[in-house]
Structure formats: C-alpha cells, structure tokens
Motif scaffolding. Structure first.
Motif, short mmCIF file in Angstrom:
data_model
loop_
_atom_site.label_atom_id
_atom_site.label_comp_id
_atom_site.label_asym_id
_atom_site.label_seq_id
_atom_site.Cartn_x
_atom_site.Cartn_y
_atom_site.Cartn_z
N LEU A 132 0.83 -1.20 0.00
CA LEU A 132 0.00 0.00 0.00
C LEU A 132 0.86 1.25 0.00
O LEU A 132 0.59 2.21 -0.73
CB LEU A 132 -0.94 0.00 1.21
CG LEU A 132 -1.82 1.23 1.38
CD1 LEU A 132 -2.78 1.37 0.21
CD2 LEU A 132 -2.57 1.15 2.69
N MET A 133 1.93 1.24 0.78
CA MET A 133 2.85 2.40 0.80
C MET A 133 3.53 2.56 -0.55
O MET A 133 3.69 3.67 -1.05
CB MET A 133 3.90 2.23 1.91
CG MET A 133 3.35 2.31 3.32
SD MET A 133 2.61 3.90 3.73
CE MET A 133 0.87 3.52 3.57
N GLY A 134 3.89 1.45 -1.18
CA GLY A 134 4.46 1.50 -2.53
C GLY A 134 3.47 2.06 -3.53
O GLY A 134 3.83 2.85 -4.41
N ALA A 135 2.20 1.67 -3.39
CA ALA A 135 1.16 2.20 -4.28
C ALA A 135 1.00 3.71 -4.10
O ALA A 135 0.80 4.44 -5.07
CB ALA A 135 -0.16 1.48 -4.02
N CYS A 136 1.10 4.18 -2.86
CA CYS A 136 1.02 5.63 -2.62
C CYS A 136 2.12 6.37 -3.35
O CYS A 136 1.88 7.42 -3.96
CB CYS A 136 1.10 5.92 -1.12
SG CYS A 136 -0.35 5.43 -0.19
N VAL A 137 3.33 5.82 -3.31
CA VAL A 137 4.45 6.46 -4.02
C VAL A 137 4.20 6.42 -5.53
O VAL A 137 4.39 7.43 -6.22
CB VAL A 137 5.78 5.77 -3.66
CG1 VAL A 137 6.91 6.26 -4.55
CG2 VAL A 137 6.12 6.00 -2.20
N LEU A 138 3.75 5.28 -6.04
CA LEU A 138 3.51 5.17 -7.48
C LEU A 138 2.37 6.08 -7.95
O LEU A 138 2.45 6.65 -9.03
CB LEU A 138 3.20 3.72 -7.85
CG LEU A 138 4.38 2.77 -7.82
CD1 LEU A 138 3.91 1.34 -8.11
CD2 LEU A 138 5.44 3.20 -8.82
N ILE A 139 1.35 6.22 -7.14
CA ILE A 139 0.21 7.07 -7.52
C ILE A 139 0.61 8.54 -7.54
O ILE A 139 0.15 9.30 -8.39
CB ILE A 139 -0.98 6.83 -6.56
CG1 ILE A 139 -1.58 5.45 -6.85
CG2 ILE A 139 -2.03 7.92 -6.68
CD1 ILE A 139 -2.57 4.98 -5.80
N THR A 140 1.48 8.95 -6.64
CA THR A 140 1.88 10.36 -6.61
C THR A 140 3.08 10.66 -7.50
O THR A 140 3.39 11.82 -7.73
CB THR A 140 2.19 10.82 -5.16
OG1 THR A 140 3.20 9.98 -4.60
CG2 THR A 140 0.94 10.80 -4.31
N LEU A 141 3.76 9.65 -8.02
CA LEU A 141 4.90 9.86 -8.90
C LEU A 141 4.56 10.73 -10.12
O LEU A 141 5.35 11.60 -10.49
CB LEU A 141 5.50 8.53 -9.34
CG LEU A 141 6.75 8.61 -10.22
CD1 LEU A 141 7.87 9.32 -9.49
CD2 LEU A 141 7.18 7.22 -10.64
N PRO A 142 3.40 10.55 -10.75
CA PRO A 142 3.08 11.43 -11.89
C PRO A 142 3.03 12.91 -11.51
O PRO A 142 3.23 13.77 -12.37
CB PRO A 142 1.69 10.94 -12.34
CG PRO A 142 1.65 9.51 -11.90
CD PRO A 142 2.42 9.47 -10.61
N LEU A 143 2.79 13.22 -10.26
CA LEU A 143 2.80 14.63 -9.85
C LEU A 143 4.18 15.23 -10.06
O LEU A 143 4.31 16.39 -10.44
CB LEU A 143 2.37 14.77 -8.39
CG LEU A 143 0.97 14.27 -8.04
CD1 LEU A 143 0.74 14.36 -6.54
CD2 LEU A 143 -0.08 15.06 -8.80
N GLU A 144 5.20 14.44 -9.83
CA GLU A 144 6.59 14.89 -10.05
C GLU A 144 6.85 15.03 -11.54
O GLU A 144 7.47 16.01 -11.97
CB GLU A 144 7.55 13.88 -9.43
CG GLU A 144 9.01 14.19 -9.64
CD GLU A 144 9.54 15.27 -8.72
OE1 GLU A 144 10.66 15.73 -8.97
OE2 GLU A 144 8.86 15.68 -7.77
#
Length: 114
Positions: free
Chosen positions: A9-21
């Motif tokens: 779940l923590m990995g998914a949070c990082v992946l989901i917000t990566l496009p913001l970068e």
C-alpha cells in the motif's frame, strides 16, 4: 491479509503520486536536501512517539499484519509510513501549487490582452 500488504500500500502511494513529479513538475525529488529537512523532523518525532507508546502498551501491532522486521520495538511498516505519507503530501502540495500558479498566470495574462 498478507504481512506485506501494508508495505505494498505504501508502494502504491508512491507510485500514484509519482506522476505529480513528472507531469505537474512538483520538483520534490529533485530537491532532496529540502525534502530531508522536511521529513527528518517528522520521522524523528513520530518514531519516538510510537516507540514510547509501544513500550507503554498504548498500542500494539498485530503480528499477522506486519513483516516482523522491527527497529527496536518499531515495526518497519510504521517507519515506512512516516517517510511515504509526508513525501506524498509534499508531492501533492507542490503539484497543487504548480497548477494554481499556472491558473493565475493564465488569468493575469488573459486579462492584459483585452
């Protein structure tokens, strides 16, 4: 429920917000020193808070839902949470700031052309 689901779940949070970068130019990962200055106090304070709370039996972690890797009495998942969630919040904050700046520029640019 697997012992690794929380980490996933923590990995998914990082992946989901990566496009913001990437797409909204949040520029969080590029400013790693600033990120460290923002994250380290949060990590230290909340890890200490949790270590004390666990030691005093204010709360416990069900062994079925954690990997069993601990730093002292602190589960790895809790440390990862204290890193990932503030990082995702910084990414979201910077992306919103980028979008709002672009909207303001369009409004002021559009108003001058009339």
């Amino acid at each position: 429920m697997s012992a690794f689901e929380y980490l996933l779940l923590m990995g998914a949070c990082v992946l989901i917000t990566l496009p913001l970068e990437l797409f909204f130019r949040a520029r969080v990962y590029r400013r790693w020193r600033t990120v460290l200055w923002a994250l380290v106090p949060v990590i230290v304070v909340f890890c200490l808070w949790d270590v004390v709370a666990i030691a005093r039996d204010h709360w416990v972690y069900n062994p079925r839902f954690v990997t069993g890797i601990h730093l002292g009495n602190l589960p790895l998942e809790e440390l990862v949470f204290f890193i990932v969630i503030p990082l995702c919040a910084l990414l979201s904050y910077e992306a919103v700031g980028t979008v709002l700046t672009a909207v303001r520029k369009r409004r002021t640019g559009g108003g001058d052309e009339r």
